[in-house]
Enzyme design. Structure first.
Site, PDB file in Angstrom:
ATOM      1  CG  ASP A  13      -1.808   1.191   1.295  1.00  0.00           C
ATOM      2  OD1 ASP A  13      -2.801   1.184   0.547  1.00  0.00           O
ATOM      3  OD2 ASP A  13      -1.531   2.155   2.047  1.00  0.00           O
ATOM      4  CE1 TYR A  27       0.200   7.700   3.173  1.00  0.00           C
ATOM      5  CE2 TYR A  27       0.491   5.517   2.274  1.00  0.00           C
ATOM      6  CZ  TYR A  27      -0.306   6.453   2.893  1.00  0.00           C
ATOM      7  OH  TYR A  27      -1.583   6.120   3.242  1.00  0.00           O
ATOM      8  CE  LYS A  44      -3.872   4.470   0.481  1.00  0.00           C
ATOM      9  NZ  LYS A  44      -2.521   4.477   1.037  1.00  0.00           N
ATOM     10  CG  HIS A 104      -5.027   9.346   0.490  1.00  0.00           C
ATOM     11  ND1 HIS A 104      -3.677   9.274   0.277  1.00  0.00           N
ATOM     12  CD2 HIS A 104      -5.205   8.971   1.774  1.00  0.00           C
ATOM     13  CE1 HIS A 104      -3.067   8.874   1.383  1.00  0.00           C
ATOM     14  NE2 HIS A 104      -3.972   8.683   2.307  1.00  0.00           N
TER      15      HIS A 104
HETATM   16  N1  LIG Z   1      -5.820   5.690   3.688  1.00  0.00           N
HETATM   17  C1  LIG Z   1      -5.369   6.415   4.696  1.00  0.00           C
HETATM   18  O1  LIG Z   1      -5.814   7.555   4.935  1.00  0.00           O
HETATM   19  C2  LIG Z   1      -4.314   5.847   5.570  1.00  0.00           C
HETATM   20  C3  LIG Z   1      -3.617   4.742   5.150  1.00  0.00           C
HETATM   21  N2  LIG Z   1      -2.595   4.225   5.913  1.00  0.00           N
HETATM   22  C4  LIG Z   1      -1.890   3.022   5.403  1.00  0.00           C
HETATM   23  O2  LIG Z   1      -1.957   1.998   6.390  1.00  0.00           O
HETATM   24  C5  LIG Z   1      -0.654   1.549   6.697  1.00  0.00           C
HETATM   25  C6  LIG Z   1      -0.576   1.029   8.123  1.00  0.00           C
HETATM   26  O3  LIG Z   1      -0.956   2.018   9.051  1.00  0.00           O
HETATM   27  P1  LIG Z   1       0.075   2.880   9.911  1.00  0.00           P
HETATM   28  O4  LIG Z   1      -0.562   4.207  10.125  1.00  0.00           O
HETATM   29  O5  LIG Z   1       1.408   2.818   9.291  1.00  0.00           O
HETATM   30  O6  LIG Z   1       0.078   2.179  11.320  1.00  0.00           O
HETATM   31  P2  LIG Z   1       0.264   0.694  11.897  1.00  0.00           P
HETATM   32  O7  LIG Z   1      -0.898   0.463  12.780  1.00  0.00           O
HETATM   33  O8  LIG Z   1       0.573  -0.251  10.807  1.00  0.00           O
HETATM   34  O9  LIG Z   1       1.501   0.871  12.854  1.00  0.00           O
HETATM   35  C7  LIG Z   1       2.786   1.119  12.392  1.00  0.00           C
HETATM   36  C8  LIG Z   1       3.701   1.289  13.599  1.00  0.00           C
HETATM   37  O10 LIG Z   1       3.677   0.106  14.391  1.00  0.00           O
HETATM   38  C9  LIG Z   1       4.994  -0.417  14.534  1.00  0.00           C
HETATM   39  N3  LIG Z   1       4.870  -1.890  14.443  1.00  0.00           N
HETATM   40  C10 LIG Z   1       4.618  -2.645  13.346  1.00  0.00           C
HETATM   41  N4  LIG Z   1       4.535  -3.947  13.666  1.00  0.00           N
HETATM   42  C11 LIG Z   1       4.734  -4.029  14.995  1.00  0.00           C
HETATM   43  C12 LIG Z   1       4.777  -5.109  15.911  1.00  0.00           C
HETATM   44  N5  LIG Z   1       4.603  -6.367  15.515  1.00  0.00           N
HETATM   45  N6  LIG Z   1       5.014  -4.834  17.220  1.00  0.00           N
HETATM   46  C13 LIG Z   1       5.197  -3.560  17.632  1.00  0.00           C
HETATM   47  N7  LIG Z   1       5.165  -2.496  16.813  1.00  0.00           N
HETATM   48  C14 LIG Z   1       4.939  -2.723  15.503  1.00  0.00           C
HETATM   49  C15 LIG Z   1       5.819   0.200  13.430  1.00  0.00           C
HETATM   50  O11 LIG Z   1       7.134   0.425  13.849  1.00  0.00           O
HETATM   51  P3  LIG Z   1       8.423  -0.222  13.076  1.00  0.00           P
HETATM   52  O12 LIG Z   1       8.377   0.214  11.668  1.00  0.00           O
HETATM   53  O13 LIG Z   1       9.580   0.339  13.838  1.00  0.00           O
HETATM   54  O14 LIG Z   1       8.276  -1.715  13.248  1.00  0.00           O
HETATM   55  C16 LIG Z   1       5.113   1.546  13.213  1.00  0.00           C
HETATM   56  O15 LIG Z   1       5.620   2.501  14.105  1.00  0.00           O
HETATM   57  C17 LIG Z   1       0.198   2.788   6.413  1.00  0.00           C
HETATM   58  O16 LIG Z   1       1.570   2.487   6.391  1.00  0.00           O
HETATM   59  C18 LIG Z   1      -0.410   3.259   5.128  1.00  0.00           C
HETATM   60  O17 LIG Z   1       0.059   2.446   4.077  1.00  0.00           O
HETATM   61  C19 LIG Z   1      -2.306   4.758   7.134  1.00  0.00           C
HETATM   62  C20 LIG Z   1      -2.976   5.880   7.591  1.00  0.00           C
HETATM   63  C21 LIG Z   1      -4.036   6.501   6.841  1.00  0.00           C
HETATM   64  O1  LIG Z   2       1.172  12.770   7.851  1.00  0.00           O
HETATM   65  C1  LIG Z   2       0.071  12.507   7.892  1.00  0.00           C
HETATM   66  C2  LIG Z   2      -0.515  11.212   7.671  1.00  0.00           C
HETATM   67  O2  LIG Z   2       0.169  10.455   6.723  1.00  0.00           O
HETATM   68  C3  LIG Z   2      -1.953  11.377   7.275  1.00  0.00           C
HETATM   69  O3  LIG Z   2      -2.122  12.218   6.260  1.00  0.00           O
HETATM   70  C4  LIG Z   2      -2.504  10.055   7.020  1.00  0.00           C
HETATM   71  O4  LIG Z   2      -3.511   9.751   7.857  1.00  0.00           O
HETATM   72  C5  LIG Z   2      -2.800   9.797   5.609  1.00  0.00           C
HETATM   73  O5  LIG Z   2      -4.107   9.923   5.316  1.00  0.00           O
HETATM   74  C6  LIG Z   2      -2.246   8.445   5.283  1.00  0.00           C
HETATM   75  O6  LIG Z   2      -2.774   7.823   4.423  1.00  0.00           O
HETATM   76  O7  LIG Z   2      -1.262   8.050   5.900  1.00  0.00           O
END
Ligand SMILES: NC(=O)C1=CN([C@@H]2O[C@H](COP(=O)(O)OP(=O)(O)OC[C@H]3O[C@@H](n4cnc5c(N)ncnc54)[C@H](OP(=O)(O)O)[C@@H]3O)[C@@H](O)[C@H]2O)C=CC1
Ligand SMILES: O=C[C@H](O)[C@@H](O)[C@@H](O)[C@H](O)C(=O)O
Length: 324
Positions: free
Chosen positions: A54, A59, A89, A122
């Site tokens: 994703d 990003y 996205k 997005h």
């Molecule tokens: N459509 C949208 O608006 C959004 C989409 N997204 C998408 O969703 C994905 C995932 O969500 P995200 O916000 O990154 O958050 P997550 O819930 O995936 O958490 C990520 C964090 O958790 C840590 N982590 C991962 N695995 C473990 C584990 N097994 N034990 C402890 N800590 C862990 C990582 O640290 P480390 O890397 O150090 O392991 C990182 O700091 C994003 O990367 C993005 O692609 C996210 C937000 C908004």
């Molecule tokens: O820095 C801000 C964050 O990335 C925020 O914009 C997210 O929630 C975003 O929608 C995402 O997909 O990750």
């Protein structure tokens, strides 16, 4: 059968072709973001069996994902690009009908790919064209013209630039509006979901309308600018993890899988990438589900940044149509 092929997959109703979406995907929104670290992590993920990634221009991870894919192909870790499921996205500044196809073409250029598997709107909001940033200045927030933007998304699929199209951060009401005029219905709605924000109403709506829910921030995005430690520190989840001999992350991801959703989870670390995958050969018990059902609900990412007195959404209630 190799490790990747054994992982569960989901069918997308309006996917053009036969491929299915692997339930587990690797997220690539990182804080801090580092291109070299991301490329290495994506390559490690491919090695341990991830096939779904994703990304988003927001990003800045598309380049690293593309380079890792190219390297995986040249190393023979995967036989062909078709073995992967790649989502990107449309950012808000490009959410204008004439900018959608150029934005997708630009993502493909950066990713070095011929097509995406899934292209998502997005956020249900546009902003002034030109600047790819978050948060955007509040006086640059604009209402989205859903009809014309969705028509351009449909054209992306018809042109073969993406195999499926969908949305992200859409409420039931916004989905209902979209479904009323869509020729190609959205295949996916990617939203915040975890044991702390279970999205029961939205999931019911999506199920009834053949829309797959993909959970983002399934671990609450602990340690990032946008996340919190509320999920990972939750007492109920920690207690279940201890009793089952699993980690809190595994309990969260297994719970999502048992709800019938797919999810994207980000880690830079090889051992966590593996840990997060090891959730398909055991199950939570009814008692665990009962306890998780009782966890007080709280949206962790309400996104006040998208609300403005003069913008399209004057309150969080309006942004989420009351689902808050
Ligand atoms: N459509 C949208 O608006 C959004 C989409 N997204 C998408 O969703 C994905 C995932 O969500 P995200 O916000 O990154 O958050 P997550 O819930 O995936 O958490 C990520 C964090 O958790 C840590 N982590 C991962 N695995 C473990 C584990 N097994 N034990 C402890 N800590 C862990 C990582 O640290 P480390 O890397 O150090 O392991 C990182 O700091 C994003 O990367 C993005 O692609 C996210 C937000 C908004
Ligand atoms: O820095 C801000 C964050 O990335 C925020 O914009 C997210 O929630 C975003 O929608 C995402 O997909 O990750």
């Amino acid at each position: 059968m190799d490790n990747a092929q054994k992982k569960p997959k989901m069918t997308l109703a309006s996917y053009f072709g036969h491929q299915e979406m692997p339930v587990i995907g690797m997220g690539t929104a990182a804080d801090p973001f580092d291109e070299a670290t991301m490329k290495t992590a994506v390559l490690e993920a491919i090695k341990v069996g991830y096939r779904h990634f994703d990304t988003s221009p927001l990003y800045r991870s598309e380049k690293a994902v593309g380079e890792a894919i190219a390297e995986a192909l040249s190393l023979g870790l995967i036989g062909s690009r078709d073995e992967l499921f790649i989502t990107s996205k449309l950012w808000c500044c490009d959410a204008h009908s004439d900018l959608v196809i150029p934005a997708l073409k630009n993502s493909l250029r950066v990713l070095q790919l011929e097509y995406l598997d899934l292209y998502l709107i997005h956020w249900p909001i546009s902003c002034k064209p030109g600047r790819l940033m978050f948060p955007m200045p509040k006086d640059e927030l604009l209402p989205m013209d859903f009809n014309s933007v969705w028509a351009a998304m449909e054209e992306c699929q018809q042109l073969g630039l993406t195999k499926a199209i969908g949305v992200s951060n859409f409420s039931c009401k916004k989905l209902e509006h979209l479904l009323a005029f869509a020729t190609i219905p959205p295949a996916v709605n990617q939203v915040e979901m975890s044991p702390l924000w279970q999205q029961k109403k939205l999931r019911g709506f999506c199920k009834a309308n053949d829309i797959v829910v993909t959970a983002y921030s399934p671990l609450g995005a602990k340690g990032t600018r946008w996340g919190s430690s509320l999920v990972m520190d939750n007492e109920v989840l920690n207690e279940i993890a201890k009793t089952r001999g699993k980690t809190v992350a595994q309990v969260c991801l297994r719970w999502l899988y048992e709800q019938g959703t797919s999810f994207v989870v980000k880690s830079y670390r090889k051992e966590r990438l593996e840990e997060n995958m090891n959730i398909f050969d055991w199950a939570l018990l009814k008692d665990d589900h009962d306890k998780i059902n009782q966890i007080p609900q709280q949206r962790l990412q309400p996104k006040e940044q998208l609300v403005s007195a003069n913008g399209p959404y004057k309150s969080l209630e309006e942004l989420w149509d009351g689902e808050i």
